[in-house]
Scaffold this active site. Structure first.
Site, short mmCIF file in Angstrom:
data_model
loop_
_atom_site.label_atom_id
_atom_site.label_comp_id
_atom_site.label_asym_id
_atom_site.label_seq_id
_atom_site.Cartn_x
_atom_site.Cartn_y
_atom_site.Cartn_z
N ASN A 241 -11.26 -54.66 64.32
CA ASN A 241 -11.27 -53.53 63.38
C ASN A 241 -9.87 -52.93 63.29
O ASN A 241 -8.92 -53.46 63.88
CB ASN A 241 -12.29 -52.48 63.83
CG ASN A 241 -12.07 -52.04 65.26
OD1 ASN A 241 -11.06 -51.42 65.58
ND2 ASN A 241 -13.01 -52.39 66.14
N LYS B 1 -10.27 -74.90 67.57
CA LYS B 1 -10.18 -74.27 66.26
C LYS B 1 -11.24 -74.82 65.31
O LYS B 1 -11.40 -76.04 65.18
CB LYS B 1 -8.78 -74.48 65.67
CG LYS B 1 -8.59 -73.85 64.30
CD LYS B 1 -7.19 -74.11 63.77
CE LYS B 1 -7.04 -73.54 62.36
NZ LYS B 1 -5.70 -73.82 61.80
N LYS C 103 -27.38 -40.75 72.51
CA LYS C 103 -26.56 -41.34 73.56
C LYS C 103 -26.21 -40.36 74.67
O LYS C 103 -25.38 -40.64 75.53
CB LYS C 103 -25.30 -41.95 72.94
CG LYS C 103 -25.66 -43.00 71.88
CD LYS C 103 -24.48 -43.74 71.32
CE LYS C 103 -24.93 -44.74 70.26
NZ LYS C 103 -23.82 -45.57 69.73
#
Length: 403
Positions: A209, A288, A340
């Site tokens: 990200n 790969k 949480k």
């Protein structure tokens, strides 16, 4: 907060040097023991005798003028300072600090000290905005140097703009805040996560990200500045953490989970600012992956929710989560806090300009069990970190000594 503190005041050569007399006087009146180093240029604006009279100590001008044969002056000054204040700080001394140049008494002492440094810039508006000066200040900030923002107004050169030395009262207040903050988390063990996790597809490709790690690094540095014993667990980042931090490098969400759990039982405060992958490939190719067609289907599986795991195992830890959202920020933040078992959740809308990933600023709302507890405007991530840690320290103190 300044009583008995040893402050080294560095004065460089700008017209604002005359304000250093008032600053020195106010520091002494507050109970600090002040010693002064002046550059040669500074003596063109204000005399050493003035600062000697106000500080009640000799003023240091030249590296080779040794007042006491038993010590090397610049090393002795560097070693014994609790805080170094540079006011005014010209573009020249800022550049010397950034590059490690040591060609006079002040720059040599700055290179030798391990004390915290507070810099109050003062210069022409265009000089202050110059990319070189901006880059030098950013580099120093990364190293832990703190700045007192210059004021905006009429400058000695005739321009109107940002670059005027902060008022002596504001610099004294910044010094007091430093010492107040430096003890607020003393003895606490703080665990901070930062950066974006990496989930491998094959040896050359991965899922990740946009997290830069800047927010987590700022929090870890701020906690260290407040006296905490800090462990920083960092995944992929684009910045460098402050010197002196204990850094544990990880790559994947699973590695971060194991690193956090290894420290969790002995930790007082956990701040989960890392951007952790929600999914990872079911299998990782040993070599790969080659192109075999127009499409490629990846099978992903959920990673372990680190924050939820910590919430379930929480005993006396103060647990802080982060929520980077694109819509319904409050609803998602409160849901995360409750599900949480967090004490606080720091939430931001990453679509807003000046917030989110890969920028030096952030705009956040902080939620507790009672709802919104703080809404911060656009601030530098260092300022956000300071505000967050002040809030954490206040809540922890309140829990120990309820009203």
């Amino acid at each position: 907060m300044l009583k008995g503190k040893r402050i080294l005041l560095g004065i460089s050569g700008g017209i604002a040097a005359y304000k250093a007399a008032a600053l020195c006087s106010k520091l002494v009146q507050a109970g600090a023991a002040v010693k002064v180093i002046m550059t040669e240029s500074a003596t063109k604006f204000i005399t050493p005798l003035t600062l000697q009279t106000l500080s009640r100590h000799p003023v240091y001008l030249d590296t080779f003028d040794e007042f006491e044969p038993a010590v090397v002056s610049h090393i002795d000054l560097a070693d014994h300072a609790d805080l170094v204040i540079i006011a005014p700080a010209t573009a020249n001394i800022i550049a010397k600090m950034a590059t490690g140049l040591a060609d006079d008494m002040l720059s040599t002492t700055l290179l030798a000290t391990t004390a915290p440094i507070l810099v109050a810039p003062a210069m022409n508006v265009h000089m202050y905005a110059h990319p070189a000066v901006d880059q030098n200040m950013a580099l120093l900030a990364e190293r832990g140097v703190r700045f007192v923002e210059p004021g905006t107004g009429q400058l000695a050169c005739g321009y109107v703009g940002k670059g005027r030395l902060a008022e002596p009262e504001d610099i004294v207040k910044a010094a007091e805040q430093w010492f107040a903050q430096s003890q607020s988390l003393a003895g606490k063990r703080v665990l901070v996560t930062a950066g974006g996790t990496v989930e491998r597809l094959d040896p050359v490709r991965y899922l990740t990200n946009d997290s830069s790690g800047l927010m987590g690094f700022a929090i870890a540095e701020a906690a260290m500045n407040r006296g905490a014993d800090v462990t920083l667990i960092a995944a992929k980042t684009t910045a460098q953490p402050a010197a002196g931090l204990h850094v544990v490098r990880v790559e994947s969400a699973e590695q971060m989970l194991q690193a956090v759990l290894a420290k969790y039982a002995e930790t007082d405060i956990v701040i989960k600012s890392a951007a952790v992958a929600d999914y990872r490939p079911v299998s990782v190719a040993a070599s790969k992956i080659k192109k075999t067609g127009d499409t490629l289907v990846l099978e992903l599986e959920r990673t372990t929710d680190i924050l939820k795991t910590l919430g379930e195992q929480k005993q006396s830890q103060f647990l802080v989560g982060f929520a980077a959202e694109t819509d319904n920020v409050m609803a998602y933040a409160m849901d995360k806090l409750q599900r949480k078992n967090c004490d606080l959740v720091v939430a931001n809308d990453i679509t807003r300009e000046g917030a989110g990933f890969n920028v030096d600023t952030n705009i956040v709302d902080i939620y507790g069990p009672e709802g919104l507890v703080a809404s911060l405007p656009q601030l530098t991530k260092r300022e956000v970190a300071d505000r967050l840690l002040s809030l954490i320290a206040e809540r922890m103190e309140r829990a120990v000594t309820p009203e």
